[in-house]
Enzyme design. Structure first.
Site, PDB file in Angstrom:
ATOM      1  N   GLN A 238      -4.258  -1.483  10.024  1.00  0.00           N
ATOM      2  CA  GLN A 238      -4.141  -2.789   9.385  1.00  0.00           C
ATOM      3  C   GLN A 238      -4.671  -3.885  10.310  1.00  0.00           C
ATOM      4  O   GLN A 238      -4.280  -3.988  11.466  1.00  0.00           O
ATOM      5  CB  GLN A 238      -2.677  -3.067   9.020  1.00  0.00           C
TER       6      GLN A 238
ATOM      7  N   ASP B 222     -10.989   3.180   4.956  1.00  0.00           N
ATOM      8  CA  ASP B 222     -11.458   1.807   4.777  1.00  0.00           C
ATOM      9  C   ASP B 222     -12.985   1.736   4.776  1.00  0.00           C
ATOM     10  O   ASP B 222     -13.570   0.715   4.421  1.00  0.00           O
ATOM     11  CB  ASP B 222     -10.918   0.902   5.889  1.00  0.00           C
TER      12      ASP B 222
ATOM     13  N   LYS C 237       0.825  -1.210   0.000  1.00  0.00           N
ATOM     14  CA  LYS C 237       0.000   0.000   0.000  1.00  0.00           C
ATOM     15  C   LYS C 237       0.859   1.260   0.000  1.00  0.00           C
ATOM     16  O   LYS C 237       0.528   2.243  -0.674  1.00  0.00           O
ATOM     17  CB  LYS C 237      -0.940  -0.024   1.214  1.00  0.00           C
TER      18      LYS C 237
END
Length: 287
Positions: free
Chosen positions: A98, A121, A54
């Site tokens: 994460q 997210d 990412k």
């Protein structure tokens, strides 16, 4: 005739090229660089790979990225303090925590602590609610990747029967809602199935578009797929034979009309959707 492969890698490259131009334009017009802060707790090997990929994606399109590490023994309070600091930091536009988190930390508490305006997210309850209402601030990354691979490959969605196998909060539920909304890339009739659905094959064989997101290797077999259906495989399962999806890919090839491979299907696009959301967050926060 074998199914047409829906190439997620190629599409991800195309969208990154588009984003590179959009990010450069945003920086020129605002004097601000979009910034994503990634939070990694512990030493999970897969998580480290995901975060590294990412950050590389961010660099490619011109988004600034930073990594904030905490040890595997970090307390929930330590993590909440870090998130509060990132929430206050006006130079940070997006925050990515994460997953998975270590067992001593309540994942729901952490995800709800991230500012809804920086929740790229789209896991925060406020953002989930906006998706349900059809007024999304951000679209969740994996469902958005599925939607984009259908739209950009000219796969008909409106009026089609989509069967989603898997009811997770991250993929199955939001995807079912998004495809059932009004508008582009939607207007489908959606059936949401799961591990407790009796005679699952009776449902999957009705699908014009079958989405496998149940987290079980090669769970969807050829006899569960209608001839000519579009098959989207969201699963990423590590096995002794390597990475495989939730679909028995080789068996499905002669049956499906279109299919995504694993790897190289939805995974690369999911990472790109995170970049899209980060630019969206920057635009909204800098208005």
């Amino acid at each position: 005739m074998p199914a047409q492969l829906l190439d997620g890698n190629a599409l991800a490259r195309q969208i990154r090229r588009e984003l590179t131009a959009e990010v450069a334009d945003f920086i020129e017009n605002n004097g601000v660089v979009p910034a994503l802060a990634a939070v990694l707790v512990g030493e999970d090997a897969a998580s480290q790979v995901y975060v590294r990929n990412k950050r590389r994606d961010c660099e490619e399109v011109g988004i600034q990225s930073s990594l904030h590490r905490l040890g595997a023994d970090a307390t929930q309070e330590e993590l909440l303090n870090l998130i509060a600091k990132l929430n206050r930091d006006e130079t940070v536009h997006g925050i990515l925590v994460q997953l998975p988190l270590p067992p001593q930390i309540d994942t729901r508490v952490i995800l709800e602590a991230v500012s809804a305006n920086k929740d790229v997210d789209a896991f925060h309850p406020e953002n989930v609610g906006l998706v349900v209402q059809g007024q999304p601030r951000f679209l969740p990354c994996t469902p958005s990747a599925v939607q984009q691979i259908l739209i950009r490959n000219n796969v008909p969605i409106a009026g089609q029967h989509v069967v989603v196998v898997g009811r997770s909060d991250i993929v199955g539920k939001p995807l079912a809602i998004m495809l059932g909304q009004r508008g582009e890339g939607a207007d489908a009739t959606v059936t949401l199935c799961h591990s407790r659905t009796p005679d699952l094959g009776a449902f999957t064989r009705q699908a014009d578009i079958l989405v496998a997101a149940i987290g079980k290797p090669k769970f969807i077999t050829a006899d569960m797929i209608r001839q000519g259906a579009t098959v989207i495989d969201v699963g990423i399962n590590r096995t002794d034979a390597g990475l495989v999806g939730d679909v028995d890919f080789e068996a499905a090839l002669p049956v499906a009309g279109r299919i995504t491979p694993v790897p190289g299907g939805i995974g690369p696009l999911t990472r790109v959707m995170l970049l899209v959301n980060t630019l969206t967050a920057a635009r909204q926060l800098e208005m």
